[in-house]
Design a protein around this motif. Structure first.
Motif, PDB file in Angstrom:
ATOM      1  N   CYS A 174       0.768  -1.461   0.220  1.00  0.00           N
ATOM      2  CA  CYS A 174       0.115   0.039   0.026  1.00  0.00           C
ATOM      3  C   CYS A 174       0.654   1.224  -0.062  1.00  0.00           C
ATOM      4  CB  CYS A 174      -1.016  -0.131   1.105  1.00  0.00           C
ATOM      5  SG  CYS A 174      -2.183  -1.135   1.093  1.00  0.00           S
ATOM      6  N   ASP A 202      -8.139   4.865  -1.960  1.00  0.00           N
ATOM      7  CA  ASP A 202      -9.370   4.671  -2.023  1.00  0.00           C
ATOM      8  C   ASP A 202      -9.672   3.261  -1.786  1.00  0.00           C
ATOM      9  OD1 ASP A 202     -10.050   2.972  -4.537  1.00  0.00           O
ATOM     10  OD2 ASP A 202      -9.332   4.918  -5.480  1.00  0.00           O
ATOM     11  N   GLU A 203     -10.976   2.943  -1.181  1.00  0.00           N
ATOM     12  CA  GLU A 203     -11.236   1.616  -0.534  1.00  0.00           C
ATOM     13  C   GLU A 203     -11.051   0.661  -1.547  1.00  0.00           C
ATOM     14  OE1 GLU A 203     -11.127   0.810   2.775  1.00  0.00           O
ATOM     15  OE2 GLU A 203     -10.822   2.876   2.981  1.00  0.00           O
ATOM     16  N   THR A 204     -11.452   0.765  -2.872  1.00  0.00           N
ATOM     17  CA  THR A 204     -11.445  -0.248  -3.875  1.00  0.00           C
ATOM     18  C   THR A 204      -9.956  -0.515  -4.124  1.00  0.00           C
ATOM     19  OG1 THR A 204     -13.417   0.865  -4.895  1.00  0.00           O
ATOM     20  CG2 THR A 204     -12.014  -0.648  -6.203  1.00  0.00           C
ATOM     21  N   LYS A 205      -9.216   0.327  -4.337  1.00  0.00           N
ATOM     22  CA  LYS A 205      -7.683   0.130  -4.293  1.00  0.00           C
ATOM     23  C   LYS A 205      -7.131  -0.520  -3.173  1.00  0.00           C
ATOM     24  CE  LYS A 205      -5.199   0.882  -7.366  1.00  0.00           C
ATOM     25  NZ  LYS A 205      -4.841   0.026  -8.448  1.00  0.00           N
ATOM     26  N   LYS A 206      -7.459  -0.386  -1.978  1.00  0.00           N
ATOM     27  CA  LYS A 206      -6.940  -1.301  -0.894  1.00  0.00           C
ATOM     28  C   LYS A 206      -7.469  -2.515  -0.968  1.00  0.00           C
ATOM     29  CE  LYS A 206      -6.847   2.554   2.270  1.00  0.00           C
ATOM     30  NZ  LYS A 206      -7.388   3.252   3.675  1.00  0.00           N
ATOM     31  N   ARG A 207      -8.796  -2.702  -1.286  1.00  0.00           N
ATOM     32  CA  ARG A 207      -9.229  -4.128  -1.280  1.00  0.00           C
ATOM     33  C   ARG A 207      -8.638  -4.979  -2.355  1.00  0.00           C
ATOM     34  NH1 ARG A 207     -14.048  -1.563  -0.482  1.00  0.00           N
ATOM     35  NH2 ARG A 207     -14.494  -1.611  -2.425  1.00  0.00           N
ATOM     36  N   GLU A 208      -8.072  -4.353  -3.622  1.00  0.00           N
ATOM     37  CA  GLU A 208      -7.552  -4.910  -4.737  1.00  0.00           C
ATOM     38  C   GLU A 208      -6.009  -5.379  -4.110  1.00  0.00           C
ATOM     39  OE1 GLU A 208      -5.068  -3.246  -8.644  1.00  0.00           O
ATOM     40  OE2 GLU A 208      -7.153  -2.462  -8.124  1.00  0.00           O
ATOM     41  N   LYS A 254      -5.039  -5.884  -1.291  1.00  0.00           N
ATOM     42  CA  LYS A 254      -5.108  -6.815  -0.286  1.00  0.00           C
ATOM     43  C   LYS A 254      -5.377  -8.338  -0.835  1.00  0.00           C
ATOM     44  CE  LYS A 254      -7.373  -8.113   3.987  1.00  0.00           C
ATOM     45  NZ  LYS A 254      -8.474  -7.943   4.961  1.00  0.00           N
ATOM     46  N   LYS A 255      -6.189  -8.166  -1.862  1.00  0.00           N
ATOM     47  CA  LYS A 255      -6.342  -9.655  -2.547  1.00  0.00           C
ATOM     48  C   LYS A 255      -5.230 -10.120  -3.308  1.00  0.00           C
ATOM     49  CE  LYS A 255      -9.712 -11.555  -5.754  1.00  0.00           C
ATOM     50  NZ  LYS A 255     -10.886 -11.170  -6.752  1.00  0.00           N
ATOM     51  N   HIS A 310      -2.146  -9.328  -2.420  1.00  0.00           N
ATOM     52  CA  HIS A 310      -1.103  -9.680  -1.250  1.00  0.00           C
ATOM     53  C   HIS A 310      -1.568 -11.138  -0.918  1.00  0.00           C
ATOM     54  CE1 HIS A 310       0.788  -9.906   2.739  1.00  0.00           C
ATOM     55  NE2 HIS A 310       1.713  -9.338   1.901  1.00  0.00           N
ATOM     56  N   GLN A 311      -2.757 -11.547  -0.654  1.00  0.00           N
ATOM     57  CA  GLN A 311      -3.383 -12.636  -0.110  1.00  0.00           C
ATOM     58  C   GLN A 311      -3.009 -13.783  -1.367  1.00  0.00           C
ATOM     59  OE1 GLN A 311      -7.251 -11.858   0.916  1.00  0.00           O
ATOM     60  NE2 GLN A 311      -6.854 -11.484   3.170  1.00  0.00           N
TER      61      GLN A 311
END
Length: 83
Positions: free
Chosen positions: A54, A69-75, A77-78, A80-81
């Motif tokens: 991030c 933005d939250e969309t980018k953070k979720r992307e 995170k996915k 990275h996982q």
């Protein structure tokens, strides 16, 4: 010439890791993108965390990573996982 550590979120430690991964300038970081930059770092250090990913994205966007933005953070995170 602007150094990586002059970008938001990039301290001397992360700058060193990026340089060790072959990314030496803000322009190279932007051209490579956050995911590829992170993968290059991941090759040397499998403990690289989501916060670093991030931070790199925030540096590319010239914002503190907390303000992505939250969309980018979720992307991210996915992504990275999936490693």
């Amino acid at each position: 010439m602007v150094e990586l550590s002059e970008l938001p979120n990039i301290g001397k430690v992360l700058e060193k890791e990026l340089i060790e991964s072959g990314i030496n300038t803000p322009e190279e970081l932007t051209n490579v993108g956050s995911k590829e930059a992170f993968l290059r770092m991941w090759e040397n250090n499998h403990t690289a965390c989501l916060s670093k990913l991030c931070a790199i994205e925030g540096a590319i966007q010239h914002v503190r990573w907390h303000n992505l933005d939250e969309t980018k953070k979720r992307e991210l995170k996915k992504f990275h996982q999936s490693l």
